[in-house]
Scaffold this active site. Sequence first.
Site, PDB file in Angstrom:
ATOM      1  N   HIS A  20     -26.065  32.071   6.983  1.00 41.39           N
ATOM      2  CA  HIS A  20     -26.130  31.397   8.276  1.00 41.39           C
ATOM      3  C   HIS A  20     -26.781  30.011   8.170  1.00 41.39           C
ATOM      4  O   HIS A  20     -27.633  29.657   8.981  1.00 41.39           O
ATOM      5  CB  HIS A  20     -26.818  32.275   9.324  1.00 41.39           C
ATOM      6  CG  HIS A  20     -25.922  33.366   9.806  1.00 41.39           C
ATOM      7  ND1 HIS A  20     -25.676  34.512   9.073  1.00 41.39           N
ATOM      8  CD2 HIS A  20     -25.174  33.466  10.926  1.00 41.39           C
ATOM      9  CE1 HIS A  20     -24.837  35.277   9.742  1.00 41.39           C
ATOM     10  NE2 HIS A  20     -24.500  34.674  10.859  1.00 41.39           N
ATOM     11  N   GLU A  73     -14.123  32.434  -1.529  1.00 40.75           N
ATOM     12  CA  GLU A  73     -14.232  31.685  -0.281  1.00 40.75           C
ATOM     13  C   GLU A  73     -13.322  32.257   0.797  1.00 40.75           C
ATOM     14  O   GLU A  73     -13.662  32.264   1.978  1.00 40.75           O
ATOM     15  CB  GLU A  73     -13.884  30.217  -0.534  1.00 40.75           C
ATOM     16  CG  GLU A  73     -14.022  29.338   0.677  1.00 40.75           C
ATOM     17  CD  GLU A  73     -13.690  27.897   0.395  1.00 40.75           C
ATOM     18  OE1 GLU A  73     -14.594  27.183  -0.087  1.00 40.75           O
ATOM     19  OE2 GLU A  73     -12.541  27.493   0.645  1.00 40.75           O
ATOM     20  N   HIS A  90     -16.712  23.721   8.976  1.00 39.92           N
ATOM     21  CA  HIS A  90     -16.074  25.029   9.146  1.00 39.92           C
ATOM     22  C   HIS A  90     -16.860  26.055   8.344  1.00 39.92           C
ATOM     23  O   HIS A  90     -17.683  25.700   7.505  1.00 39.92           O
ATOM     24  CB  HIS A  90     -14.603  24.993   8.694  1.00 39.92           C
ATOM     25  CG  HIS A  90     -14.427  24.688   7.250  1.00 39.92           C
ATOM     26  ND1 HIS A  90     -14.570  23.405   6.720  1.00 39.92           N
ATOM     27  CD2 HIS A  90     -14.146  25.487   6.198  1.00 39.92           C
ATOM     28  CE1 HIS A  90     -14.373  23.436   5.419  1.00 39.92           C
ATOM     29  NE2 HIS A  90     -14.119  24.693   5.062  1.00 39.92           N
ATOM     30  N   CYS A 123     -10.717  20.257   5.300  1.00 37.12           N
ATOM     31  CA  CYS A 123     -12.078  20.618   4.875  1.00 37.12           C
ATOM     32  C   CYS A 123     -13.098  19.518   5.171  1.00 37.12           C
ATOM     33  O   CYS A 123     -14.292  19.720   4.965  1.00 37.12           O
ATOM     34  CB  CYS A 123     -12.100  20.979   3.392  1.00 37.12           C
ATOM     35  SG  CYS A 123     -11.204  22.498   3.034  1.00 37.12           S
ATOM     36  N   HIS A 168     -17.227  30.092   6.338  1.00 34.34           N
ATOM     37  CA  HIS A 168     -16.619  31.150   5.533  1.00 34.34           C
ATOM     38  C   HIS A 168     -17.588  32.319   5.454  1.00 34.34           C
ATOM     39  O   HIS A 168     -18.801  32.134   5.558  1.00 34.34           O
ATOM     40  CB  HIS A 168     -16.362  30.696   4.092  1.00 34.34           C
ATOM     41  CG  HIS A 168     -15.451  29.539   3.962  1.00 34.34           C
ATOM     42  ND1 HIS A 168     -14.089  29.630   4.072  1.00 34.34           N
ATOM     43  CD2 HIS A 168     -15.713  28.226   3.713  1.00 34.34           C
ATOM     44  CE1 HIS A 168     -13.545  28.450   3.886  1.00 34.34           C
ATOM     45  NE2 HIS A 168     -14.505  27.571   3.670  1.00 34.34           N
ATOM     46  N   HIS A 188     -19.727  24.620   5.849  1.00 39.92           N
ATOM     47  CA  HIS A 188     -19.782  23.424   5.026  1.00 39.92           C
ATOM     48  C   HIS A 188     -18.677  22.474   5.445  1.00 39.92           C
ATOM     49  O   HIS A 188     -17.820  22.807   6.252  1.00 39.92           O
ATOM     50  CB  HIS A 188     -19.685  23.764   3.529  1.00 39.92           C
ATOM     51  CG  HIS A 188     -18.321  24.160   3.062  1.00 39.92           C
ATOM     52  ND1 HIS A 188     -17.833  23.845   1.822  1.00 39.92           N
ATOM     53  CD2 HIS A 188     -17.324  24.848   3.668  1.00 39.92           C
ATOM     54  CE1 HIS A 188     -16.606  24.326   1.679  1.00 39.92           C
ATOM     55  NE2 HIS A 188     -16.280  24.951   2.784  1.00 39.92           N
TER      56      HIS A 188
END
Length: 140
Positions: A78, A125, A41, A37, A43, A27
């Site tokens: 994914h 997260e 990137h 952010c 998680h 996201h």
Amino acid sequence: MMQQFYPQVQHDFRFELNKDMHFSAAHFIPDEEAGKCQVLHGHTYFVNVTIGGNELDPLGFLIDFKQLKDLIHKKYDHTVLNDHPEFQATFPTTERLAEQIWKSIQDVLRTRDNRPACLQVIVRETPTSYVVYRPLQEDL
């Protein structure tokens, strides 16, 4: 997956189900106030869902664990969260992700004859940061 102990939600239901799951997703938060952010990137999100109810279905479940996993994992694993329709009007923060997971689960629970309720969704997260989403009582 490591064992986690999460905040408990108070309720009066006879049964409580907790399901842990994880998925990998990317996201970005397209606002300069988001700092790093802003850049795409990813998680590995860890999710814990708490469901309560007084009645079991004919098989003896509040809801099948596999159905819960399929509902969330198949949707988000994914993927780029920003590409999902539920995040077109808002940024896919961890708080909003927890809220959307709750909505997806609660929509399914409302169709079940035994009427369980999703009481809490926790989305981790990073190893040190997580969000707890609890719906208002009138939303159950």
